[in-house]
Design a protein around this motif. Sequence first.
Motif, mmCIF file in Angstrom:
data_model
loop_
_atom_site.group_PDB
_atom_site.id
_atom_site.type_symbol
_atom_site.label_atom_id
_atom_site.label_comp_id
_atom_site.label_asym_id
_atom_site.label_seq_id
_atom_site.Cartn_x
_atom_site.Cartn_y
_atom_site.Cartn_z
ATOM 1 N N ARG A 62 -3.355 4.175 14.841
ATOM 2 C CA ARG A 62 -2.464 3.283 14.087
ATOM 3 C C ARG A 62 -2.993 3.151 12.749
ATOM 4 N NH1 ARG A 62 -2.904 -2.806 14.145
ATOM 5 N NH2 ARG A 62 -0.992 -3.612 13.477
ATOM 6 N N VAL A 63 -2.333 3.197 11.651
ATOM 7 C CA VAL A 63 -2.562 3.350 10.267
ATOM 8 C C VAL A 63 -2.142 2.078 9.553
ATOM 9 C CG1 VAL A 63 -2.821 4.677 8.047
ATOM 10 C CG2 VAL A 63 -2.895 5.811 10.407
ATOM 11 N N LEU A 64 -2.890 1.312 9.093
ATOM 12 C CA LEU A 64 -2.556 0.265 8.039
ATOM 13 C C LEU A 64 -2.883 0.761 6.717
ATOM 14 C CD1 LEU A 64 -4.420 -2.956 10.062
ATOM 15 C CD2 LEU A 64 -1.988 -1.902 10.434
ATOM 16 N N LEU A 65 -1.792 0.223 5.842
ATOM 17 C CA LEU A 65 -1.757 0.525 4.460
ATOM 18 C C LEU A 65 -1.595 -0.872 3.573
ATOM 19 C CD1 LEU A 65 0.192 3.790 4.018
ATOM 20 C CD2 LEU A 65 -2.099 3.420 4.251
ATOM 21 N N PRO A 66 -2.151 -0.797 2.590
ATOM 22 C CA PRO A 66 -2.288 -2.303 1.710
ATOM 23 C C PRO A 66 -1.101 -2.373 0.971
ATOM 24 C CG PRO A 66 -3.808 -0.538 0.478
ATOM 25 C CD PRO A 66 -3.010 0.115 1.784
ATOM 26 N N VAL A 67 -0.496 -3.578 0.789
ATOM 27 C CA VAL A 67 0.301 -4.004 -0.187
ATOM 28 C C VAL A 67 -0.309 -5.241 -1.030
ATOM 29 C CG1 VAL A 67 2.586 -5.442 -0.385
ATOM 30 C CG2 VAL A 67 1.936 -3.971 1.886
ATOM 31 N N LEU A 68 -0.293 -4.959 -2.444
ATOM 32 C CA LEU A 68 -0.918 -5.679 -3.285
ATOM 33 C C LEU A 68 -0.024 -6.699 -3.793
ATOM 34 C CD1 LEU A 68 -3.382 -5.664 -5.495
ATOM 35 C CD2 LEU A 68 -1.802 -4.567 -7.060
ATOM 36 N N LEU A 69 -0.709 -8.190 -3.349
ATOM 37 C CA LEU A 69 -0.266 -9.319 -3.856
ATOM 38 C C LEU A 69 -0.463 -9.692 -5.386
ATOM 39 C CD1 LEU A 69 -1.519 -11.065 -0.472
ATOM 40 C CD2 LEU A 69 0.794 -10.117 -1.091
ATOM 41 N N PRO A 70 0.233 -10.673 -5.860
ATOM 42 C CA PRO A 70 0.119 -11.121 -7.213
ATOM 43 C C PRO A 70 -1.354 -11.497 -7.509
ATOM 44 C CG PRO A 70 2.138 -12.080 -6.006
ATOM 45 C CD PRO A 70 1.393 -11.354 -4.916
ATOM 46 N N ASP A 71 -2.126 -11.926 -6.578
ATOM 47 C CA ASP A 71 -3.285 -12.495 -6.880
ATOM 48 C C ASP A 71 -4.466 -11.453 -6.960
ATOM 49 O OD1 ASP A 71 -3.428 -12.221 -4.331
ATOM 50 O OD2 ASP A 71 -4.190 -14.315 -3.859
ATOM 51 N N ASN A 72 -3.786 -10.261 -6.516
ATOM 52 C CA ASN A 72 -4.765 -8.948 -6.398
ATOM 53 C C ASN A 72 -5.524 -8.954 -5.037
ATOM 54 O OD1 ASN A 72 -4.574 -7.598 -8.663
ATOM 55 N ND2 ASN A 72 -6.450 -7.716 -9.374
ATOM 56 N N ASP A 73 -5.169 -9.913 -4.210
ATOM 57 C CA ASP A 73 -5.465 -9.629 -2.593
ATOM 58 C C ASP A 73 -4.510 -8.628 -1.987
ATOM 59 O OD1 ASP A 73 -6.864 -10.076 -0.428
ATOM 60 O OD2 ASP A 73 -6.437 -12.373 -0.379
ATOM 61 N N LEU A 74 -5.061 -8.205 -0.959
ATOM 62 C CA LEU A 74 -4.245 -7.187 -0.254
ATOM 63 C C LEU A 74 -3.550 -7.743 1.254
ATOM 64 C CD1 LEU A 74 -6.707 -4.073 -0.553
ATOM 65 C CD2 LEU A 74 -4.657 -4.688 -1.831
ATOM 66 N N ASP A 75 -2.172 -7.454 1.190
ATOM 67 C CA ASP A 75 -1.717 -7.739 2.672
ATOM 68 C C ASP A 75 -1.759 -6.345 3.099
ATOM 69 O OD1 ASP A 75 0.049 -8.622 4.648
ATOM 70 O OD2 ASP A 75 1.502 -9.580 3.429
ATOM 71 N N TRP A 76 -0.829 -6.204 4.482
ATOM 72 C CA TRP A 76 -1.200 -5.001 5.285
ATOM 73 C C TRP A 76 0.176 -4.647 5.885
ATOM 74 C CZ3 TRP A 76 -5.205 -1.787 4.397
ATOM 75 C CH2 TRP A 76 -6.342 -2.308 3.496
ATOM 76 N N ALA A 77 0.712 -3.587 6.142
ATOM 77 C CA ALA A 77 1.631 -3.105 6.914
ATOM 78 C C ALA A 77 1.382 -1.731 7.482
ATOM 79 C CB ALA A 77 2.919 -2.909 6.040
ATOM 80 N N GLU A 78 2.009 -1.298 8.535
ATOM 81 C CA GLU A 78 1.680 -0.134 9.376
ATOM 82 C C GLU A 78 2.379 1.110 8.518
ATOM 83 O OE1 GLU A 78 1.952 0.580 13.402
ATOM 84 O OE2 GLU A 78 1.803 -1.537 14.011
ATOM 85 N N TYR A 79 1.812 2.436 8.686
ATOM 86 C CA TYR A 79 2.201 3.345 7.989
ATOM 87 C C TYR A 79 3.136 4.364 9.272
ATOM 88 C CZ TYR A 79 2.066 8.421 6.267
ATOM 89 O OH TYR A 79 2.398 9.272 5.641
ATOM 90 N N GLU A 80 4.211 4.515 8.937
ATOM 91 C CA GLU A 80 5.052 4.942 9.725
ATOM 92 C C GLU A 80 5.582 6.570 9.397
ATOM 93 O OE1 GLU A 80 5.644 3.959 12.517
ATOM 94 O OE2 GLU A 80 5.234 1.822 12.494
#
Length: 209
Positions: free
Chosen positions: A78-96
Amino acid sequence: MVVNAPDPSAKAQLRRDLLAARRALSPDSLRTAARALSRSALGLPELAGAHTVAAYVSVGSEPGTRELLDGLRTAGKRVLLPVLLPDNDLDWAEYEGPGSLAEAAHPGKMRLLEPAGPRLGPEAVTGADAVLLPGLAVDRRGMRLGRGGGSYDRVLARLERAGAHPALVVLLYDEEVVARVPEEPHDHPVQAVATPSGVVRFTSPAGGS
């Protein structure tokens, strides 16, 4: 141990030098390095034994990760990839797969490829067995020099707060494993570096003695 703050100008110059060396690489060199890096990384025990791997999509002249991402999925990870947030923090979602990536524009930053699936929240990274970190260099102590944006400093701090201890692996070119990088009190050592020519390890493999 007291760690003296590095000279900001020296740190900035080191980053500029490393980025300039990357920009000088030819397209053929980048492709060859990406294939070799994927082989090196996939051979790591930390990744072979992982169920969930937090990774990232390389951009520009960064060591290429696209082949590695697909290799991890083929291996059942299971691979998670980052999503850049406006404050430079990172959210995550799966790579499909490659079709699940979408180009994202962030003000003042280069365009990124990010996963288009449901957002899992910044805390999702705490469930990873291994975290692949971008960087510009790592020294022989396992200390990493990032690009200075702070996103992965937040990730590492989040892991520490959660009591999570995934394997930390940096993906670099061979010449970016250096004698020493500037260190700050909040910096975390990594377990290994994967480069096109192989692996440099700083501790025993995950689960080893």
